[in-house]
Design a protein around this motif. Structure first.
Motif, mmCIF file in Angstrom:
data_model
loop_
_atom_site.group_PDB
_atom_site.id
_atom_site.type_symbol
_atom_site.label_atom_id
_atom_site.label_comp_id
_atom_site.label_asym_id
_atom_site.label_seq_id
_atom_site.Cartn_x
_atom_site.Cartn_y
_atom_site.Cartn_z
ATOM 1 N N UNK A 56 1.466 -0.709 0.084
ATOM 2 C CA UNK A 56 0.075 -0.039 -0.264
ATOM 3 C C UNK A 56 0.807 1.211 0.353
ATOM 4 N N UNK A 57 0.247 2.337 -0.587
ATOM 5 C CA UNK A 57 0.841 3.863 -0.390
ATOM 6 C C UNK A 57 1.276 4.190 0.736
ATOM 7 N N UNK A 58 0.757 3.555 1.886
ATOM 8 C CA UNK A 58 0.694 4.563 3.227
ATOM 9 C C UNK A 58 1.208 3.727 4.784
ATOM 10 N N UNK A 59 1.842 4.424 5.378
ATOM 11 C CA UNK A 59 2.099 3.672 6.653
ATOM 12 C C UNK A 59 1.433 3.032 7.880
ATOM 13 N N UNK A 60 0.986 2.224 8.310
ATOM 14 C CA UNK A 60 -0.224 2.147 9.150
ATOM 15 C C UNK A 60 0.562 2.696 10.881
ATOM 16 N N UNK A 61 -0.068 3.544 11.248
ATOM 17 C CA UNK A 61 -0.260 4.088 12.573
ATOM 18 C C UNK A 61 -0.370 3.497 13.198
ATOM 19 N N UNK A 62 -1.155 2.727 13.174
ATOM 20 C CA UNK A 62 -1.324 1.122 14.418
ATOM 21 C C UNK A 62 -1.769 -0.236 13.646
ATOM 22 N N UNK A 63 -0.979 -1.732 14.171
ATOM 23 C CA UNK A 63 -0.311 -2.346 13.953
ATOM 24 C C UNK A 63 -1.246 -3.284 15.023
ATOM 25 N N UNK A 64 -2.002 -4.318 14.612
ATOM 26 C CA UNK A 64 -3.105 -5.024 15.339
ATOM 27 C C UNK A 64 -2.964 -6.381 14.801
ATOM 28 N N UNK A 65 -2.461 -7.551 15.579
ATOM 29 C CA UNK A 65 -2.454 -8.308 15.154
ATOM 30 C C UNK A 65 -3.393 -10.062 15.816
ATOM 31 N N UNK A 66 -4.487 -10.362 15.645
ATOM 32 C CA UNK A 66 -4.796 -11.731 15.716
ATOM 33 C C UNK A 66 -4.862 -12.517 15.125
ATOM 34 N N UNK A 67 -6.197 -13.737 16.180
ATOM 35 C CA UNK A 67 -7.042 -14.661 15.148
ATOM 36 C C UNK A 67 -8.170 -14.014 14.845
ATOM 37 N N UNK A 68 -8.796 -14.711 13.280
ATOM 38 C CA UNK A 68 -9.951 -14.024 12.693
ATOM 39 C C UNK A 68 -10.860 -14.133 14.042
ATOM 40 N N UNK A 69 -10.938 -15.292 14.959
ATOM 41 C CA UNK A 69 -12.244 -15.123 16.147
ATOM 42 C C UNK A 69 -12.190 -14.031 16.985
ATOM 43 N N UNK A 70 -10.949 -13.443 17.281
ATOM 44 C CA UNK A 70 -10.754 -12.668 18.359
ATOM 45 C C UNK A 70 -11.560 -11.084 17.706
ATOM 46 N N UNK A 71 -11.541 -11.125 16.746
ATOM 47 C CA UNK A 71 -11.290 -10.437 15.640
ATOM 48 C C UNK A 71 -13.496 -10.340 15.497
ATOM 49 N N UNK A 72 -13.686 -11.563 15.552
ATOM 50 C CA UNK A 72 -15.411 -11.510 15.284
ATOM 51 C C UNK A 72 -15.799 -11.346 16.899
ATOM 52 N N UNK A 73 -15.541 -11.738 17.618
ATOM 53 C CA UNK A 73 -15.686 -11.450 18.883
ATOM 54 C C UNK A 73 -15.442 -10.118 19.559
ATOM 55 N N UNK A 74 -14.450 -9.569 18.737
ATOM 56 C CA UNK A 74 -14.226 -7.914 18.749
ATOM 57 C C UNK A 74 -15.777 -6.738 18.400
ATOM 58 N N UNK A 75 -15.535 -7.441 17.003
ATOM 59 C CA UNK A 75 -16.578 -6.864 16.589
ATOM 60 C C UNK A 75 -18.296 -6.744 16.691
ATOM 61 N N UNK A 76 -18.305 -8.386 17.164
ATOM 62 C CA UNK A 76 -19.762 -8.493 18.235
ATOM 63 C C UNK A 76 -19.718 -7.912 19.532
ATOM 64 N N UNK A 77 -18.942 -6.924 19.976
ATOM 65 C CA UNK A 77 -19.159 -6.298 21.338
ATOM 66 C C UNK A 77 -18.566 -7.542 22.534
ATOM 67 N N UNK A 78 -17.430 -7.974 21.834
ATOM 68 C CA UNK A 78 -17.487 -9.330 22.807
ATOM 69 C C UNK A 78 -15.896 -9.752 24.041
ATOM 70 N N UNK A 79 -16.097 -8.207 23.106
ATOM 71 C CA UNK A 79 -14.130 -8.498 23.165
ATOM 72 C C UNK A 79 -13.635 -7.500 23.617
ATOM 73 N N UNK A 80 -13.150 -7.076 24.558
ATOM 74 C CA UNK A 80 -12.815 -5.842 25.321
ATOM 75 C C UNK A 80 -10.786 -5.456 24.471
ATOM 76 N N UNK A 81 -10.861 -4.885 23.336
ATOM 77 C CA UNK A 81 -9.306 -4.610 23.035
ATOM 78 C C UNK A 81 -8.169 -4.240 24.096
ATOM 79 N N UNK A 82 -8.064 -3.350 24.817
ATOM 80 C CA UNK A 82 -7.350 -2.874 25.904
ATOM 81 C C UNK A 82 -7.428 -4.077 26.477
ATOM 82 N N UNK A 83 -8.114 -5.011 27.404
ATOM 83 C CA UNK A 83 -7.931 -6.381 28.116
ATOM 84 C C UNK A 83 -7.686 -7.573 26.841
ATOM 85 N N UNK A 84 -7.881 -7.107 26.199
ATOM 86 C CA UNK A 84 -7.008 -8.220 24.531
ATOM 87 C C UNK A 84 -5.182 -8.425 24.575
#
Length: 126
Positions: A56-84
């Motif tokens: 891509x032609x831009x640099x990410x300011x934030x990088x997050x690495x996780x499983x797709x299961x964790x992402x799915x839980x987050x988007x359902x409101x079931x995973x708190x990012x700070x705790x994760x």
């Protein structure tokens, strides 16, 4: 995930606020060996733009690495990012404060994401 990013981008409140926040992000989904880079839309583009590549032609300011299961839980409101992050379910790099600052903007997504999952992907409900 494309539908999820489109939901955020097209939302009349969330989309413009995310564009204004202008926080380029890179998400890596370890179990799928996939990466997506997201940025605020430029003039004439939707509120968000994303590409499923690191070329891509831009640099990410934030990088997050996780499983797709964790992402799915987050988007359902079931995973708190700070705790994760503390429990190492999410590895974060770059400007983590910026990432945490946009979380309140995306909270309205949780209900819409759950509706989408219930309607089209019930096997993903948690």
């Amino acid at each position: 995930m494309d539908r999820t990013f489109a939901l955020m981008s097209e939302d009349p409140e969330m989309g413009p606020r995310l564009r204004e926040a202008d926080t380029p992000q890179r998400f890596e989904f370890t179990d799928l060996e996939m990466v997506v880079n997201i940025r605020a839309g430029a003039d004439g583009e939707p509120n968000l733009a994303w590409e499923w590549t690191d070329r891509v032609a831009w640099e990410p300011q934030v990088r997050m690495t996780m499983s797709s299961e964790t992402a799915n839980r987050y988007f359902q409101g079931k995973e708190n990012v700070a705790i994760a992050i503390a429990r190492r379910r999410i590895k974060a790099g770059g400007d983590v404060k910026a990432a945490l600052a946009i979380i309140p903007i995306t909270k309205p997504l949780f209900a819409r994401y759950r509706e989408m999952i219930a309607a089209d992907y019930p096997h993903l409900e948690v």
